[in-house]
Design a protein around this motif. Structure first.
Motif, PDB file in Angstrom:
ATOM      1  N   ALA A  28      13.074  -4.186  -9.954  1.00  0.00           N
ATOM      2  CA  ALA A  28      12.758  -2.862 -10.493  1.00  0.00           C
ATOM      3  C   ALA A  28      11.329  -2.431 -10.183  1.00  0.00           C
ATOM      4  O   ALA A  28      11.049  -1.229 -10.144  1.00  0.00           O
ATOM      5  N   VAL A  29      10.419  -3.363  -9.991  1.00  0.00           N
ATOM      6  CA  VAL A  29       9.021  -3.008  -9.757  1.00  0.00           C
ATOM      7  C   VAL A  29       8.888  -2.075  -8.556  1.00  0.00           C
ATOM      8  O   VAL A  29       8.181  -1.064  -8.607  1.00  0.00           O
ATOM      9  N   ASP A  30       9.580  -2.391  -7.466  1.00  0.00           N
ATOM     10  CA  ASP A  30       9.541  -1.550  -6.274  1.00  0.00           C
ATOM     11  C   ASP A  30      10.844  -0.802  -6.052  1.00  0.00           C
ATOM     12  O   ASP A  30      11.013  -0.130  -5.026  1.00  0.00           O
ATOM     13  N   GLY A  31      11.760  -0.893  -7.013  1.00  0.00           N
ATOM     14  CA  GLY A  31      13.048  -0.234  -6.878  1.00  0.00           C
ATOM     15  C   GLY A  31      13.089   1.077  -7.633  1.00  0.00           C
ATOM     16  O   GLY A  31      12.070   1.746  -7.820  1.00  0.00           O
ATOM     17  N   VAL A  32      14.263   1.442  -8.095  1.00  0.00           N
ATOM     18  CA  VAL A  32      14.438   2.661  -8.888  1.00  0.00           C
ATOM     19  C   VAL A  32      14.019   2.335 -10.316  1.00  0.00           C
ATOM     20  O   VAL A  32      14.685   1.562 -11.008  1.00  0.00           O
ATOM     21  N   ASN A  33      12.892   2.893 -10.759  1.00  0.00           N
ATOM     22  CA  ASN A  33      12.372   2.537 -12.086  1.00  0.00           C
ATOM     23  C   ASN A  33      12.173   3.759 -12.977  1.00  0.00           C
ATOM     24  O   ASN A  33      11.245   3.823 -13.776  1.00  0.00           O
ATOM     25  N   HIS A  34      13.082   4.690 -12.861  1.00  0.00           N
ATOM     26  CA  HIS A  34      13.076   5.922 -13.660  1.00  0.00           C
ATOM     27  C   HIS A  34      13.120   5.648 -15.156  1.00  0.00           C
ATOM     28  O   HIS A  34      12.497   6.349 -15.959  1.00  0.00           O
ATOM     29  N   ASP A  35      13.862   4.605 -15.570  1.00  0.00           N
ATOM     30  CA  ASP A  35      14.098   4.331 -16.984  1.00  0.00           C
ATOM     31  C   ASP A  35      13.163   3.275 -17.563  1.00  0.00           C
ATOM     32  O   ASP A  35      13.316   2.894 -18.717  1.00  0.00           O
TER      33      ASP A  35
END
Length: 216
Positions: A28-35
């Motif tokens: 998530a750090v470099d991924g999709v972290n919208h939430d």
């Protein structure tokens, strides 16, 4: 109380997740972290605690009763859930063999008013993008007791101590409440996709505290 602090990457077995497999990394750090988290996160995990109940419990200074092989003990609910640090696989401070046996709710100050508000992306079965639980007591037009907790922003319910300190002894106004909320959220460190959470939480907390100050 014992929901796992988790995100979609925890459930995706094809992605790295330190919470699921310690030492594997955090997608998530470099991924999709919208939430994901904007407060108290670490390079090892940026998930947010999903609970609504625990945010309210944090604002009312609830205490968790535990029993285990070493006997009984109590832990403030604000310290019951851990921040991720280097060990995000550990959600709480429960020791091996311990069970929760009760939750104590101390009485609120006389005349205090409280409110909980949550913002989510859909109407049901959704974790908070941001939530606020607040308790205010006013005497003679001045704030004598203030408790504020955020949900959806951190690995655990986030007690806003800086906001509370800034509110105490003040006569609430739109400007003073906004300054107090900003005192806490100035510490936020947004990720690539979730800077909106800071302004969302700021607006939400300002509205909740402003509303309480007119009814306290």
């Amino acid at each position: 109380l014992l929901q796992r602090t988790r995100c979609a990457y925890f459930q995706d077995l094809a992605k790295a997740c330190n919470k699921r497999v310690p030492g594997s990394g955090c997608a998530a750090v470099d991924g999709v972290n919208h939430d994901h988290a904007v407060l108290g996160h670490s390079p090892h995990c940026v998930a947010t605690n999903p609970s609504d109940l625990c945010v309210a419990l944090a604002a009312v200074d609830a205490v968790v009763e535990l029993a285990g092989p070493g006997g009984g003990r109590t832990v403030p609910v604000t310290e019951f859930h851990r921040l991720p640090g280097d060990h995000p696989e550990l959600d709480t401070v429960i020791r091996p063999g311990e069970l929760i046996t009760g939750v104590l709710l101390p009485p609120l100050p006389r005349g205090a008013v409280s409110h909980y508000r949550k913002v989510r992306e859909r109407a049901s079965y959704a974790f908070a993008l941001a939530s606020v639980a607040a308790v205010l007591q006013l005497e003679g037009g001045e704030i004598r007791h203030a408790a504020v907790a955020f949900g959806g922003l951190a690995h655990r319910p986030w007690r806003a101590r800086r906001t509370e300190t800034a509110l105490l002894g003040t006569r609430p106004s739109q400007e003073s409440v906004a300054r107090a909320v900003e005192a806490e959220l100035a510490e936020a460190v947004p990720l690539r996709d979730n800077a909106y959470k800071v302004s969302l939480a700021r607006d939400l907390a300002t509205q909740v505290l402003g509303s309480l100050s007119t009814t306290a």
